[in-house]
Scaffold this active site. Structure first.
Site, short mmCIF file in Angstrom:
data_model
loop_
_atom_site.label_atom_id
_atom_site.label_comp_id
_atom_site.label_asym_id
_atom_site.label_seq_id
_atom_site.Cartn_x
_atom_site.Cartn_y
_atom_site.Cartn_z
N ALA A 38 -6.27 10.63 7.45
CA ALA A 38 -4.91 10.62 6.91
C ALA A 38 -3.83 10.87 7.98
O ALA A 38 -2.83 10.14 8.02
CB ALA A 38 -4.80 11.63 5.77
N GLU B 93 -19.33 17.71 1.80
CA GLU B 93 -18.52 18.39 0.78
C GLU B 93 -19.08 18.15 -0.62
O GLU B 93 -19.14 19.08 -1.44
CB GLU B 93 -17.05 17.94 0.91
N GLY C 71 -0.32 4.35 0.14
CA GLY C 71 -1.18 5.46 0.57
C GLY C 71 -0.48 6.26 1.66
O GLY C 71 0.75 6.25 1.77
N PHE C 72 -1.27 6.93 2.48
CA PHE C 72 -0.70 7.81 3.52
C PHE C 72 0.16 7.02 4.50
O PHE C 72 1.27 7.43 4.85
CB PHE C 72 -1.82 8.53 4.27
N GLY C 73 -0.35 5.85 4.96
CA GLY C 73 0.39 5.07 5.94
C GLY C 73 1.65 4.46 5.34
O GLY C 73 2.75 4.59 5.89
N GLY D 81 0.82 -1.21 0.00
CA GLY D 81 0.00 0.00 0.00
C GLY D 81 0.85 1.26 0.00
O GLY D 81 1.63 1.49 0.92
N VAL E 60 -2.22 -7.32 -3.73
CA VAL E 60 -2.01 -8.29 -2.64
C VAL E 60 -3.27 -9.14 -2.50
O VAL E 60 -4.39 -8.62 -2.50
CB VAL E 60 -1.73 -7.54 -1.32
N ASP F 141 -6.20 2.80 7.76
CA ASP F 141 -7.62 2.45 7.70
C ASP F 141 -7.89 0.95 7.82
O ASP F 141 -9.02 0.54 7.99
CB ASP F 141 -8.22 2.93 6.36
#
Ligand SMILES: Cc1cc2nc3c(=O)[nH]c(=O)nc-3n(C[C@H](O)[C@H](O)[C@H](O)COP(=O)(O)OP(=O)(O)OC[C@H]3O[C@@H](n4cnc5c(N)ncnc54)[C@H](O)[C@@H]3O)c2cc1C
Length: 423
Positions: free
Chosen positions: A318, A173, A15-17, A13, A81, A302
């Protein structure tokens, strides 16, 4: 020690992590492989702006390979994965390939969830990927096109009814942005319809919108959205989504565009490892973010749950994923230096932010609450700050300034075919 013998950290992954782990391991004596099913890192907080034709896809996404190009110890792979063989220390990919690891970090995020009603997805797409965003943009813009050519009044009304399910930050939003599209951007562009007569309905099952915010900020957002022209229904769970529209709180509404912003489900890391998960599928990690009984596997962001926010679960946002990634990187470095003592993770909450249309926002930093125009500026500056790279910061700032001054949006493009032949 040769480079090939170096401790191998596999990060699933980008992403942010996942990227925070890679960043935190800078300078460590490790070999790193980052594997992601997509070739780009995505700034999800601004995804709704791609869905509502404010920003272009390339303004909020970056090729992972490009981001990591200067780190020679990192290999970036495109792959999905599909499992973990923890006994053999192998990450399994869907194409049959395997990646051997010394330390594994699972940071594969979450997807939207339909509370057991996956059959609603074709009618009520959620927002998680760039494809989701361009599909939503397509549906919104096509609805106006169909309405322009529709002679039957009831059918035209259904094309001009936009329903958003879920009153969290994403739903709020989206509702604000669609209303402004209909009220500010599009009126001059159509001849048979008055786009300002569009209905935008935000449906929330709970008692109030923005439940993560304090009641006064959520009441402010409610009133601000209504002033914009959004209709809000709280305490009204949706019981059906179909090609005809929605049923909520027992009443049916004809609507051709339904957007789903109501729930998330973690990636299946818990089932890959055959470990306990909460009811959103998040793996219950130990206090140091490792998988129980598997100190060499970390699960973050997440896809994990841990009570590390003054005894409460860490929120799925995030900054939490980034902090967890940094914590794991420090733990790996300490272990390599011979310190194997587990270090519990502690989440530091900086605050909650959400925009309400083009000129208002709500911000809760805990020590101070801000709302309205000033909050909107702070929201904008914070998001520009968190984007990666000068080019994207300038591009987003310029797009926003342009829309703010002229009301026109350059990203009103209908692209991407409908999945499953719909539309
Ligand atoms: C529309 C939207 C708006 C949001 N707004 C905000 C906001 O305003 N502020 C905020 O703080 N947070 C916001 N969030 C939440 C925030 O984006 C997440 O909490 C954060 O991205 C979690 O980071 P992560 O690393 O766990 O997962 P992600 O950042 O989602 O990264 C997961 C990565 O794993 C990859 N992946 C997934 N499955 C596989 C697989 N099987 N194989 C290989 N790769 C895989 C994905 O492609 C992705 O790159 C928002 C989320 C969404 C969807």
């Amino acid at each position: 020690m040769s480079e090939r013998d170096a401790h191998h950290v596999v990060i699933a992954g980008g992403g942010f992590g996942g990227l925070a782990v890679a960043q935190g391991l800078s300078g460590a004596r490790v070999r790193i492989t980052v594997v992601d099913q997509r070739n780009h890192h995505l700034f999800q907080p601004l995804l709704y702006q791609v869905g509502t034709a404010t920003l272009a896809t390339s303004e909020i996404a970056w090729p992972v390979r490009q981001l990591l190009r200067k780190r020679k110890e990192i290999t970036t792979l495109l792959g999905t994965v599909s499992g973990v063989d923890a006994d053999r220390r192998r990450l399994l990919l869907a194409d049959g390939a395997e990646l051997a690891y010394d330390t594994l970090v699972l940071a594969t995020g979450a997807r939207h969830a339909y509370f057991g009603h996956d059959e609603w997805e074709p009618y009520a797409p959620g927002l998680k990927t760039l494809e989701d965003a361009t599909l939503i943009r397509r549906r919104i813009l096509l609805a106006f096109e169909h309405a322009e050519r529709e002679a039957d009044e009831a059918r035209r009304r259904a094309w001009l009814t936009f329903v958003i399910v879920g009153g969290g930050a994403t739903g709020v939003e989206l509702a604000g942005a669609i209303t402004e599209l209909a009220h500010v951007t599009l009126p001059d562009e159509f001849r048979s319809i008055d786009t300002r007569k569009s209905r935008v309905l935000l449906i929330e099952a709970g008692p109030r919108i923005l439940p993560a915010f304090t009641p006064d900020l959520s009441a402010y957002a409610h009133a601000a959205l209504e002033r914009l022209g959004v209709e809000i229904q709280t305490g009204a769970p949706v019981s059906e989504c179909s090609a005809q529209g929605v049923v909520f709180g027992g009443q049916a509404l004809a609507a051709r565009v339904i957007l789903w912003a109501a729930g998330v489900r973690a990636s299946p890391a818990a089932s890959w490892l055959d470990m306990a998960a909460d009811n959103a599928g998040r793996l219950k990690v130990s206090s140091d973010l490792s998988a129980p009984g598997r100190p060499e596997i970390f699960v973050i962001g997440d896809t994990a749950t841990v009570d590390a926010w003054h005894g409460k679960p860490v929120p799925g946002i995030a900054p939490a994923a980034k902090q967890q990634g940094t914590h794991v990187a420090v733990t790996i470095k300490r272990r390599l230096a011979g310190d194997a003592a587990p270090r519990p993770f502690r989440y530091r909450h900086a605050g909650n932010l959400a925009t309400v249309g083009r000129r208002a926002a709500v911000i809760d930093f805990g020590w101070i609450k801000i709302r309205g125009y000033l909050a909107w500026w702070i929201w904008g500056l914070a998001h520009i700050y968190f984007l990666i790279g000068v080019r994207n910061r300038l591009a987003v700032a310029l797009s926003w300034l342009w829309i703010y001054l002229t009301g026109t949006r350059g990203a009103c493009l209908i692209t991407q075919a409908e999945p499953r032949g719909r539309g």
